[in-house]
Motif scaffolding. Sequence first.
Motif, mmCIF file in Angstrom:
data_model
loop_
_atom_site.group_PDB
_atom_site.id
_atom_site.type_symbol
_atom_site.label_atom_id
_atom_site.label_comp_id
_atom_site.label_asym_id
_atom_site.label_seq_id
_atom_site.Cartn_x
_atom_site.Cartn_y
_atom_site.Cartn_z
ATOM 1 N N PRO A 7 0.830 -1.207 0.000
ATOM 2 C CA PRO A 7 0.000 0.000 0.000
ATOM 3 C C PRO A 7 0.861 1.253 0.000
ATOM 4 C CG PRO A 7 0.057 -0.969 2.190
ATOM 5 C CD PRO A 7 0.751 -1.942 1.280
ATOM 6 N N ASP A 34 -5.285 0.229 4.832
ATOM 7 C CA ASP A 34 -4.300 0.358 3.764
ATOM 8 C C ASP A 34 -4.955 1.025 2.569
ATOM 9 O OD1 ASP A 34 -2.348 -0.878 5.257
ATOM 10 O OD2 ASP A 34 -2.646 -2.855 4.349
ATOM 11 N N ARG A 36 -4.247 1.947 -1.496
ATOM 12 C CA ARG A 36 -3.399 1.675 -2.657
ATOM 13 C C ARG A 36 -3.091 2.961 -3.422
ATOM 14 N NH1 ARG A 36 -7.498 -2.112 -2.604
ATOM 15 N NH2 ARG A 36 -8.659 -0.963 -4.196
ATOM 16 N N GLU A 39 -5.749 5.198 -5.527
ATOM 17 C CA GLU A 39 -7.092 4.890 -5.034
ATOM 18 C C GLU A 39 -7.740 6.136 -4.434
ATOM 19 O OE1 GLU A 39 -9.176 1.328 -2.407
ATOM 20 O OE2 GLU A 39 -7.164 1.976 -1.880
ATOM 21 N N THR A 192 -3.546 9.712 -5.417
ATOM 22 C CA THR A 192 -4.196 9.001 -4.322
ATOM 23 C C THR A 192 -4.944 10.009 -3.463
ATOM 24 O OG1 THR A 192 -2.381 7.414 -4.341
ATOM 25 C CG2 THR A 192 -3.807 7.426 -2.391
#
Length: 274
Positions: A7, A34, A36, A39, A192
């Motif tokens: 992650p 976590d 990624r 994400e 992210t």
Amino acid sequence: MNAQVSPLVSFQQVSKRFAVSDGDVEALRDFNLDIREGEFVAIVGASGCGKSTLLRLLIGLDTDYQGRILIDGEAVNGIGSERGIVFQEHRLFPWLTVAENIDLGLVNEGLDREQRQRRVSNFIALVGLEDCARAYPHQLSGGMAQRVAIARGLVASPRILLLDEPFGALDALTRQQMQDELLAIRARARITTLLVTHDVEEAIFLADRVVVLEPRPGRIKRVVEIDLPHPRQRGSLGFHRLRETLLHELTHDDRYLPPAVARISDLPLTYLAC
């Protein structure tokens, strides 16, 4: 067999207490999550469940907690340019122009004047405010000011964008428009993203996963995968079922139980039109 991808962000057994006049308040307890790379994760929960506290810990504004927070396997130790944040209120400096406010995000980047100007111009274009570069905050609408705040949060090219109720102060129509804008910006600058919000529909519309927190102390109650394709339709049956699922998790109110599978003839007209 493919190796498991590590992650980008990892919360490990994170707990947080605040000292108050009559004792301690436990804001978070054993929070594990976590995230990624690339994400979009949304965190929803009641007021006081520790949502904004999580952002403060990840951005590095508060280092007094138990557990570990890792970025790429390295412990978070104070603020860093790999993380950008946008708050509920735009927090623009009223005496600075749009371009100057965005430029503040580059103060610690070690760029020369020409590089900074080029970077600022690129991000003004990214949020669609080319005609407003020399405008002052009082000359902008609420949605435009929040786009400036997003550009300031992105201009240093962070790997992680933190959003703390970024559209909470906007009217309903502008809020939906800004959600569309945010998705368009992320499509151009893949990053992210961790969003905290009270708005369940906002979370479903934007996120890949939605994390539901228990009331104080904040603990994960459920993580819901949002497998709806983009662009997401707010009136679709799938969107409605996810909304009811999340509202039921938050309120324990059976009025929000997801509808059972029904015959087409039993569906409301709004469903038939989707």
